[in-house]
Structures are given as C-alpha cells and as structure tokens.
Design an enzyme around this catalytic site. Structure first.
Site, short mmCIF file in Angstrom:
data_model
loop_
_atom_site.label_atom_id
_atom_site.label_comp_id
_atom_site.label_asym_id
_atom_site.label_seq_id
_atom_site.Cartn_x
_atom_site.Cartn_y
_atom_site.Cartn_z
N ASP A 1 -4.96 3.46 -1.64
CA ASP A 1 -6.03 3.72 -0.68
C ASP A 1 -6.64 5.09 -0.90
OD1 ASP A 1 -6.08 1.35 1.02
OD2 ASP A 1 -4.02 1.88 1.49
N MET B 1 -9.47 7.69 0.25
CA MET B 1 -10.33 8.00 1.40
C MET B 1 -10.93 9.39 1.24
SD MET B 1 -7.93 6.62 4.48
CE MET B 1 -6.92 5.13 4.29
N HIS C 1 -1.25 -1.23 -4.29
CA HIS C 1 -2.52 -0.99 -3.58
C HIS C 1 -2.64 0.51 -3.28
CE1 HIS C 1 -5.93 -2.20 -0.99
NE2 HIS C 1 -5.51 -1.25 -0.17
N SER D 1 0.85 -1.20 0.00
CA SER D 1 0.00 0.00 0.00
C SER D 1 0.88 1.24 0.00
CB SER D 1 -0.88 0.02 1.25
OG SER D 1 -1.40 1.32 1.42
N MET E 1 -11.18 -6.57 5.61
CA MET E 1 -10.38 -5.59 6.37
C MET E 1 -10.01 -6.19 7.72
SD MET E 1 -9.86 -2.97 4.49
CE MET E 1 -8.96 -2.07 5.78
N ASP F 1 -6.28 -6.80 4.35
CA ASP F 1 -5.68 -5.46 4.40
C ASP F 1 -5.73 -4.94 5.83
OD1 ASP F 1 -4.88 -2.84 3.91
OD2 ASP F 1 -6.61 -2.33 2.66
N MET G 1 -12.39 3.77 -0.21
CA MET G 1 -13.03 3.93 1.10
C MET G 1 -13.78 5.25 1.08
SD MET G 1 -9.82 2.50 3.27
CE MET G 1 -8.74 2.77 1.87
N HIS H 1 -8.51 0.79 -3.82
CA HIS H 1 -9.40 0.50 -2.69
C HIS H 1 -10.16 1.77 -2.33
CE1 HIS H 1 -9.50 -0.78 1.88
NE2 HIS H 1 -10.70 -0.74 1.34
C1 DX5 Z 1 -6.26 1.16 5.84
C2 DX5 Z 1 -5.83 0.90 4.42
C3 DX5 Z 1 -4.67 0.00 4.30
C4 DX5 Z 1 -3.41 0.49 4.96
C5 DX5 Z 1 -2.66 -0.70 5.45
O1 DX5 Z 1 -7.47 1.78 5.85
O2 DX5 Z 1 -6.89 0.32 3.68
O3 DX5 Z 1 -4.41 -0.38 2.96
O4 DX5 Z 1 -2.58 1.24 4.13
O5 DX5 Z 1 -1.57 -0.28 6.19
P1 DX5 Z 1 -0.78 -1.25 7.18
O6 DX5 Z 1 -0.27 -2.39 6.35
O7 DX5 Z 1 0.27 -0.38 7.72
O8 DX5 Z 1 -1.77 -1.73 8.23
ZN ZN Z 2 -6.43 -0.56 1.62
#
Ligand code: DX5
Ligand code: ZN
Length: 213
Positions: free
Chosen positions: A36, A38, A34, A9, A139, A173, A69, A67
């Site tokens: 993220d 948000m 990956h 990620s 998750m 994840d 969110m 991903h």
């Molecule tokens: C959290 C994200 C993850 C995050 C994982 O909401 O969806 O992808 O980056 O990070 P680590 O591996 O540090 O838990």
């Molecule tokens: Zn993620």
C-alpha cells in the site's frame, strides 16, 4: 471462475522486520504481497515509496501487487516498475482525465495493470476501460488505513463487475476476514487483500487458509 488468491497487505506487518514478515506470509501460503503506497494527498496517510519496495523485493519470489493511493500516479509508475512491481493498481479517482493512458503506461512495461474504485465510486466510472485492465480492485473501506470495518455496499459492485466479465480478476481490499471473505467470494471476487486479519492472527497459515472460502 478464476482461482482464489490471497494477497496479505504488509501495511499491518512489523515495519522493523519487513523481510521476515514477508517470509512469514510466503511460508504460510500467500499468493501475492500487497503493498500500500500512500502520499498524504490522495489519502490522509503516508506510507512507503519505491526504495522500500526495491529493498523488500529480495525477500521473496512472490509477485508484488502495488496499490498506488497517490495523486498523479503516472509520475511514479516507472520507479515502482524498476523497484520490482509485478502488478500496479491505480485509482480511477486519481486519473479521471487520462485513465486509459495511465493503464497503457503500466502495460508498456510488460507488467499487469489494475484499476481501483473507492467505496463511493460506481462501476460505471470504469465500465468502458474494463477490456484494457487485468484486474479491478473494489475498495471495501475508504482507503488510507488498515484495520477498518468492511463496507457491505461493496458487494453489489462486485456482483455487477462479475456479471460484466467472467474472466476478469476482481480484487477486494479492506476489512477482509474469514466472514467477509465468504461474502466477497460469493459475490464474485477472486483476489482478497487482508492486512490486520492476517498479520494480527496467532496462526498466520490458518488465517490465510480461512480466507479461501
Ligand atoms: C487501505 C489499504 C488496505 C489495508 C487493508 O487503504 O488499501 O490494503 O492495508 O487492511 P485491512 O485488511 O486491515 O482492512
Ligand atoms: Zn491496498
């Protein structure tokens, strides 16, 4: 059993040098990138949008695993497709009324569709749509931030999903490191997302290899 894939990620990457940070994981053997996304509503944090995804697409040939969110993801899916997403994962909790339609929307662009469940959402919530998706993302932390601790409650959900389908891609994840990777692979997961344990490592290649079980 599907091949084990590692999707670092970039949330834990140095955002001032995203291009080289992506080249670094590609050289170290990562399978996917990956990303993220948000929105400050679905989760209490803001990250990046489609223009940044488009910008970093030039940095690598690795597939982009986006991903989302975010609330109302259907409004933004076309933008992320244009930006270069190869797989888009949406959250069941953000599409309670129209999950099947949103999955069909993603697939209509000829890319893969994933559905994600937060730690408190049961497998039952997505059971009916499993035949329609390419991947389920379980998750193993509350979405929103990197660097949190793995929630062991995710393991029975991975096992349940694997018992429902032999071929389904099951992604995990949150809080994945060499120790928790073993547990999730044993439970049946085959695609591992890792942010802090990869980008925080001294030797990124060793870190990625250590996740393969
Ligand atoms: C959290 C994200 C993850 C995050 C994982 O909401 O969806 O992808 O980056 O990070 P680590 O591996 O540090 O838990
Ligand atoms: Zn993620």
């Amino acid at each position: 059993m599907n091949k084990i894939l590692i999707a670092p990620s970039i949330l834990s990457a140095d955002f001032a040098n995203l291009q080289s940070e992506i080249e670094r994981i590609e050289k170290a053997g990562a399978d996917w990138v990956h990303i993220d996304v948000m929105d400050g509503h679905f989760v209490p944090n803001l990250t990046i949008g489609a223009p940044v995804v488009k910008g970093i697409k030039k940095a690598t040939k690795l597939p982009f695993d986006v991903h989302l969110m975010i609330d109302a993801p259907w409004k933004y899916i076309p933008d992320f497709v244009k930006a270069g997403a190869d797989i888009i994962t949406i959250h069941q909790e953000a599409c309670v009324e129209n999950l099947s339609e949103v999955i069909a929307q993603i697939k209509s662009f000829g890319i893969k569709a994933g559905v994600s469940i937060k730690p408190k959402t049961s497998v039952d919530a997505i059971k009916d749509i499993l035949p329609e998706v390419d991947m389920v993302l379980v998750m193993s932390v509350e979405p929103g931030f990197g660097g949190q601790s793995f929630m062991y409650e995710s393991l029975p959900k991975i096992k349940e999903l694997r018992s429902l389908s032999h071929n389904l891609d099951i992604q995990v994840d949150g809080g994945i490191n060499a120790d928790t990777a073993k547990l999730v692979i044993e439970a049946g997961a085959n695609i591992l997302v890792a942010g802090s344990s990869v980008y925080g490592a001294k030797n990124i290649e060793e870190a990625i290899n250590s996740l393969r079980g």
